[in-house]
Design an enzyme around this catalytic site. Sequence first.
Site, PDB file in Angstrom:
ATOM      1  N   HIS A   1      -4.118  18.098  68.814  1.00  0.00           N
ATOM      2  CA  HIS A   1      -2.458  18.756  69.334  1.00  0.00           C
ATOM      3  C   HIS A   1      -1.341  17.659  70.657  1.00  0.00           C
ATOM      4  O   HIS A   1      -1.879  18.000  71.404  1.00  0.00           O
ATOM      5  CB  HIS A   1      -1.415  19.991  69.599  1.00  0.00           C
ATOM      6  CG  HIS A   1      -2.586  20.768  68.467  1.00  0.00           C
ATOM      7  ND1 HIS A   1      -1.681  21.972  68.144  1.00  0.00           N
ATOM      8  CD2 HIS A   1      -3.713  21.985  68.672  1.00  0.00           C
ATOM      9  CE1 HIS A   1      -2.407  22.832  67.256  1.00  0.00           C
ATOM     10  NE2 HIS A   1      -3.551  22.331  67.075  1.00  0.00           N
TER      11      HIS A   1
ATOM     12  N   GLU B 267     -10.467  31.420  64.057  1.00  0.00           N
ATOM     13  CA  GLU B 267     -11.072  30.844  65.333  1.00  0.00           C
ATOM     14  C   GLU B 267     -10.999  31.869  66.063  1.00  0.00           C
ATOM     15  O   GLU B 267     -11.515  32.688  66.074  1.00  0.00           O
ATOM     16  CB  GLU B 267      -9.374  30.144  65.979  1.00  0.00           C
ATOM     17  CG  GLU B 267      -9.822  29.394  67.563  1.00  0.00           C
ATOM     18  CD  GLU B 267      -8.441  28.760  68.212  1.00  0.00           C
ATOM     19  OE1 GLU B 267      -8.641  28.334  69.417  1.00  0.00           O
ATOM     20  OE2 GLU B 267      -7.706  28.898  67.105  1.00  0.00           O
TER      21      GLU B 267
END
EC number: 3.5.4.2
Length: 363
Positions: free
Chosen positions: A38, A219
């Site tokens: 990211h 996740e």
Amino acid sequence: MTPMTPVAPVTPDQLAAIPRERLPALLRLMPKAELHIHIEGSLEPELMFKLAERNGVQLGYPSVAALRAAYAFTDLQSFLDIYYAGASVLLTEADFSEMAWAYFERAAADKVVHAEIFFDPQTHIERGVPIETVIKGLGQAARRAQAELGLSAKLILCFLRHLSEADALRTLEAALPWRHHFIGVGLDSSECGHPPEKFARVFARSREAGLHLVAHAGEEGPPAYIEAALDVLQVERIDHGVRCTESPALLLRLAASRTPLTVCPLSNVKLRVFDTLARHNLPALLAAGLCVTVNSDDPAYFGGYLNQNLVETFAALPQLGAAEAYALARNSFEASFVPAAQKAAWVAQLDALFTEFALEGAR
């Protein structure tokens, strides 16, 4: 262009000949792709304070040291709170370009030859930053990385899953005039309570536009989120995906399809997905035959860029050796959205390096 001399694939015997003490050097030197980064999460505190001063933005911390001290996350949401606050300093094309360039320089030093960069336009649009400012600034840095560093870079637009699908659709339509600057879309932010099904229409629209599709799943969310990302969103890669081991049927499916998982070990520990690196399930994922890759996620916040993720993970997990290092690097090329000829060229570089280390080990 001069034809490349053919390189024989490295053999299992050669991999076995590489001594364990040579692994850290090998991990640092091997060519690799990074597929889960990211770009806003690469914004180091020093640059954050520099941009804040340049743009007249008041940060809620008196110093770089105080900001770093706040990086004691207990879960994904506690990280996201600081992550979004940090993004407030990004206002101009130059800001986005400078942030991305800093990442590309670090990535090149880590022998990353290809990076597929996530960016979150909704984070910036809601602050009044036009989407073209974000895309053009990042695109400029990506072109510079190719020209000056020889690092191939592509952009992937991510939707924030804690916002509505209607907002994601508006963001996609606003971005499509700049379609030539990005290759795909993804899904990130708070996973729990925001299943993939929530974004079925925007992913269908993205697919119609010819974009690659990826999504965070498994996740914090359950294995069912991975299945929904595959079946409903029809993604080509799963970002994270580590909870797939909770479903034997899903594990077999991922192995058979070679659906890539972009795993981020230091991030997983920082956000308490695993208590320690020594308890990470990366060895189990590799042993099950999955197309696993290692990545840095949000390196400014989680304490390590790609090579640090690799070196620390291999140090904590003694069952990982040269064969697993080779598999991870080769998987990163297999999982990337680049032409087959380019993948083959990078694999040839990988084979040459591992063969060289094997010959050294045999002497």
